[in-house]
Scaffold this active site. Sequence first.
Site, PDB file in Angstrom:
ATOM      1  N   LYS A  27      10.954  41.093  23.862  1.00  0.00           N
ATOM      2  CA  LYS A  27      11.026  42.910  24.326  1.00  0.00           C
ATOM      3  C   LYS A  27      12.222  42.230  24.371  1.00  0.00           C
ATOM      4  CE  LYS A  27      10.622  47.472  25.145  1.00  0.00           C
ATOM      5  NZ  LYS A  27       9.400  48.814  25.659  1.00  0.00           N
TER       6      LYS A  27
ATOM      7  N   ASP B 142      15.919  51.741  27.863  1.00  0.00           N
ATOM      8  CA  ASP B 142      15.340  52.392  27.377  1.00  0.00           C
ATOM      9  C   ASP B 142      15.157  54.054  27.564  1.00  0.00           C
ATOM     10  OD1 ASP B 142      12.920  53.568  25.137  1.00  0.00           O
ATOM     11  OD2 ASP B 142      11.223  52.881  26.335  1.00  0.00           O
TER      12      ASP B 142
ATOM     13  N   LYS C  91      12.710  60.298  27.546  1.00  0.00           N
ATOM     14  CA  LYS C  91      12.599  60.409  28.218  1.00  0.00           C
ATOM     15  C   LYS C  91      12.442  61.120  29.034  1.00  0.00           C
ATOM     16  CE  LYS C  91      10.791  55.175  28.313  1.00  0.00           C
ATOM     17  NZ  LYS C  91       9.524  54.875  28.297  1.00  0.00           N
TER      18      LYS C  91
ATOM     19  N   ASP D  26      13.707  46.641  30.655  1.00  0.00           N
ATOM     20  CA  ASP D  26      12.780  47.153  29.196  1.00  0.00           C
ATOM     21  C   ASP D  26      13.409  46.071  28.702  1.00  0.00           C
ATOM     22  OD1 ASP D  26      10.450  48.146  28.395  1.00  0.00           O
ATOM     23  OD2 ASP D  26      11.715  49.239  27.059  1.00  0.00           O
TER      24      ASP D  26
ATOM     25  N   ASP E  72      10.439  56.919  20.967  1.00  0.00           N
ATOM     26  CA  ASP E  72      10.001  55.854  22.412  1.00  0.00           C
ATOM     27  C   ASP E  72       9.476  54.533  22.288  1.00  0.00           C
ATOM     28  OD1 ASP E  72      10.407  55.600  25.067  1.00  0.00           O
ATOM     29  OD2 ASP E  72       8.933  56.738  25.961  1.00  0.00           O
TER      30      ASP E  72
ATOM     31  N   GLU F  73       9.368  52.264  20.638  1.00  0.00           N
ATOM     32  CA  GLU F  73      10.527  51.165  20.090  1.00  0.00           C
ATOM     33  C   GLU F  73       9.991  49.864  20.013  1.00  0.00           C
ATOM     34  OE1 GLU F  73      10.457  52.403  23.282  1.00  0.00           O
ATOM     35  OE2 GLU F  73      11.117  50.560  24.063  1.00  0.00           O
TER      36      GLU F  73
ATOM     37  N   ARG G 278       6.994  47.534  20.091  1.00  0.00           N
ATOM     38  CA  ARG G 278       6.188  47.377  18.943  1.00  0.00           C
ATOM     39  C   ARG G 278       7.270  47.589  17.824  1.00  0.00           C
ATOM     40  NH1 ARG G 278       2.641  52.446  19.811  1.00  0.00           N
ATOM     41  NH2 ARG G 278       3.051  51.734  22.360  1.00  0.00           N
TER      42      ARG G 278
HETATM   43  N1  BES Z   1       9.328  50.640  27.500  1.00  0.00           N
HETATM   44  C1  BES Z   1       8.192  51.903  27.698  1.00  0.00           C
HETATM   45  C2  BES Z   1       7.269  51.523  28.625  1.00  0.00           C
HETATM   46  C3  BES Z   1       7.043  51.187  30.050  1.00  0.00           C
HETATM   47  C4  BES Z   1       6.920  52.379  30.546  1.00  0.00           C
HETATM   48  C5  BES Z   1       7.222  50.059  30.283  1.00  0.00           C
HETATM   49  C6  BES Z   1       6.875  52.256  31.756  1.00  0.00           C
HETATM   50  C7  BES Z   1       7.239  49.531  31.822  1.00  0.00           C
HETATM   51  C8  BES Z   1       7.507  51.569  32.671  1.00  0.00           C
HETATM   52  C9  BES Z   1       7.853  51.596  25.793  1.00  0.00           C
HETATM   53  O1  BES Z   1       8.890  51.541  25.342  1.00  0.00           O
HETATM   54  C10 BES Z   1       7.305  52.836  26.025  1.00  0.00           C
HETATM   55  O2  BES Z   1       8.584  54.308  26.390  1.00  0.00           O
HETATM   56  N2  BES Z   1       6.468  53.066  26.435  1.00  0.00           N
HETATM   57  C11 BES Z   1       4.982  54.390  25.194  1.00  0.00           C
HETATM   58  C12 BES Z   1       4.437  54.687  24.349  1.00  0.00           C
HETATM   59  C13 BES Z   1       4.210  55.657  23.714  1.00  0.00           C
HETATM   60  C14 BES Z   1       5.266  56.336  23.451  1.00  0.00           C
HETATM   61  C15 BES Z   1       3.606  55.286  22.710  1.00  0.00           C
HETATM   62  C16 BES Z   1       4.544  54.326  27.267  1.00  0.00           C
HETATM   63  O3  BES Z   1       3.966  53.544  27.154  1.00  0.00           O
HETATM   64  O4  BES Z   1       4.076  55.970  27.064  1.00  0.00           O
HETATM   65 ZN    ZN Z   2      10.412  50.468  26.016  1.00  0.00          ZN
HETATM   66 ZN    ZN Z   3      10.330  53.320  24.674  1.00  0.00          ZN
END
Ligand code: BES
Ligand code: ZN
Ligand code: ZN
Length: 477
Positions: free
Chosen positions: A245, A250, A257, A268, A327, A329, A331
Site C-alpha cells: 500500500k 491519508d 480523519k 501510510d 478513509d 482507501e 483497500r
Molecule cells: N491508514 C488507515 C489505517 C491506519 C490507522 C493505519 C492508524 C495505521 C494507523 C486506513 O486507511 C484507515 O483509515 N482505515 C480505517 C478503515 C475504516 C474507515 C473502515 C480504520 O481502520 O479506521
Molecule cells: Zn490509509
Molecule cells: Zn484511510
Amino acid sequence: MPSLSLSASLPKSATVHDVPVASDELEGLGPDLMRASKLQGFEGKVGQTLVLAGGADGPMRVLVGIGERSSVDSGSLRRAAAAFVRAVGKHKVAATTLAENPGDIDRAEAIRAVCEGVGLASYKYTALKTGPERPLRKVVVVSKGAGSKAAFEQGAATVNAVSLARDLVNEPGGSMTPEAFTAMARTVCKDSGVKLTVWDEKRIAKEKLGGVMAVNQGSTHPARFLTIDYKPTGAPKAKVALVGKGITFDSGGLSIKTGTGMMTMKVDMTGGAVVLAVMSLLNALGVKVAVTGYIPLTDNMINGDAFRPGDVFTARNGKTVEVLNTDAEGRLVLADALSVASEKKPDAIIDIATLTGSVSGALGVNMAGLMGTDDALIGRIEAAAVPTDEQVWHLPLPVEYRKQLDSVVADLKNIGNGPFGGALVAGLFLKEFTDGVPWAHIDLGMSAMADSDDGVKVKGGTAFGVRLIAAALEAWS
Ligand code: BES
Ligand code: ZN
Ligand code: ZN
C-alpha cells in the site's frame, strides 16, 4: 548514522567495546566485576548494559547481557547489539564482539543479527535536522570465522534496505509524493539490479485502475503505479508477487480523519516502502524465487473533485465498488494492484499494508495481523517471523462476515456494518481481488510506527516487514 565494518580483531581506533555476558556465566567476570554488576543490578539479561571505565588510555568496556547461554538466538543477539550501540552513542568508534562466541547459533546468522541490531538501533532520520549529527561514526563488528564476510555483507545490505524504507516513511507527506517515491525507486532499482516499470496517470487510466483513480481524484499530485521485477540466476523455484500500500498521505478524504488521527498518516505508504526495500535486497541475499513487486501510489486528499461517500467506481477486475467511507482507501488501491498481480498467475501473492487501526485494537502495536487463503503460505510467513522478531498473528477471514460487504447499488461496498472486526472485513474485501491465487495479507496497523526507541526500533517509521518478507523469500525452496 554510523557506518558498519568487519574486522578479525578489536581495532585500535575503537574507544569502547563490549564484553558479552550470559546471565548464567556471571562468575566468569571475576569477583570485582561481579560485585559491580550486583550493585548496579546488571544480571546479564538480554538488553542490559553496564558501562565500565577504561584505563588511562585503554578502551572503555561495556558489559552486554545476552541472556542464558543455551537460549542465545538471533533475536537475543540483535537486541543485545541494539542495547550496546545505544550505550555508546557518545563515542566515535565502537567495536562489538557479540558475534564471536554466540553459543549454539550459526556464526553467519549471529553476524547478520549483530549487524542488524547495531545498524537498525542507530538509525536516525536526519534529512531535516540542521544541528550536528550524533558523534558515533563507525561500529566495527569483530569476527574472524570463515564466511564472516558474506554474512556481514548480507547484514549490512539488510540494514541499508530497512533504513531506506524508514527514510521513505519518515519523510513528510508533503514532499514524499507519488512522483518523489517514484524518483527514489528509480535510483534504488538501478543500484540493486532489479527492473522498474512506471505507469503514470495516463497509463493508469488506460489500464483501468479504477480504485487508484478514485482515491487520486481529490489530489493535485498524479498517481503512479510501480512494478519491480527480480529474476534469480538459474531457474526460479517459484513466482511470488508482493503488493504494498502506497498512500503517501491519508487525510481520510471527505470522511476526514481527526487532527490526531491524521498526525502520523505520512506512514501510510509503509507497505510500498517495504516492498521497494525488499526488492532492493533480493540480489544481495541471492533469493532463489522470481519476485515481482507492485506499488500503487497516491495520497488521499480533498480538493473539489474528491470522491464522495456514495460514489461508485469500477475496479481493474470489472467489479463495481460503492465507496461509503473515503478513509477506507487502502483497500481500493490494493484491489487494483492485487488484480494486476493475480493476472500474471504467480504461485503466491503477499500484500503488506497499514490497512486498519482495528488490527492494532486486536493485537496491540507490536504485532501485525496475518490473513490469507493458503495455509502453506501463512506458515512460511509465520516461520520467518521467529528469527526476524517481526511478529505476526494469524487472524481468520470468516465467510459469514462477507455479507457485510454487500452493497445495494454495486457489487461491493468498501466498509462493513459496524465498528467491530474491521481488520477481518478489510481482509475479506481484498480477497475479492485475488482471483483464487494463494494469497497472504499482512495488516501492519500501528506496528508501522514506534512511539519510542525500543530494541531495534527507533521512534518514527519502523519499516516493519522488510526483514520478515525478505526472510520468507530467502527460505523459499
Ligand atoms: N491508514 C488507515 C489505517 C491506519 C490507522 C493505519 C492508524 C495505521 C494507523 C486506513 O486507511 C484507515 O483509515 N482505515 C480505517 C478503515 C475504516 C474507515 C473502515 C480504520 O481502520 O479506521
Ligand atoms: Zn490509509
Ligand atoms: Zn484511510
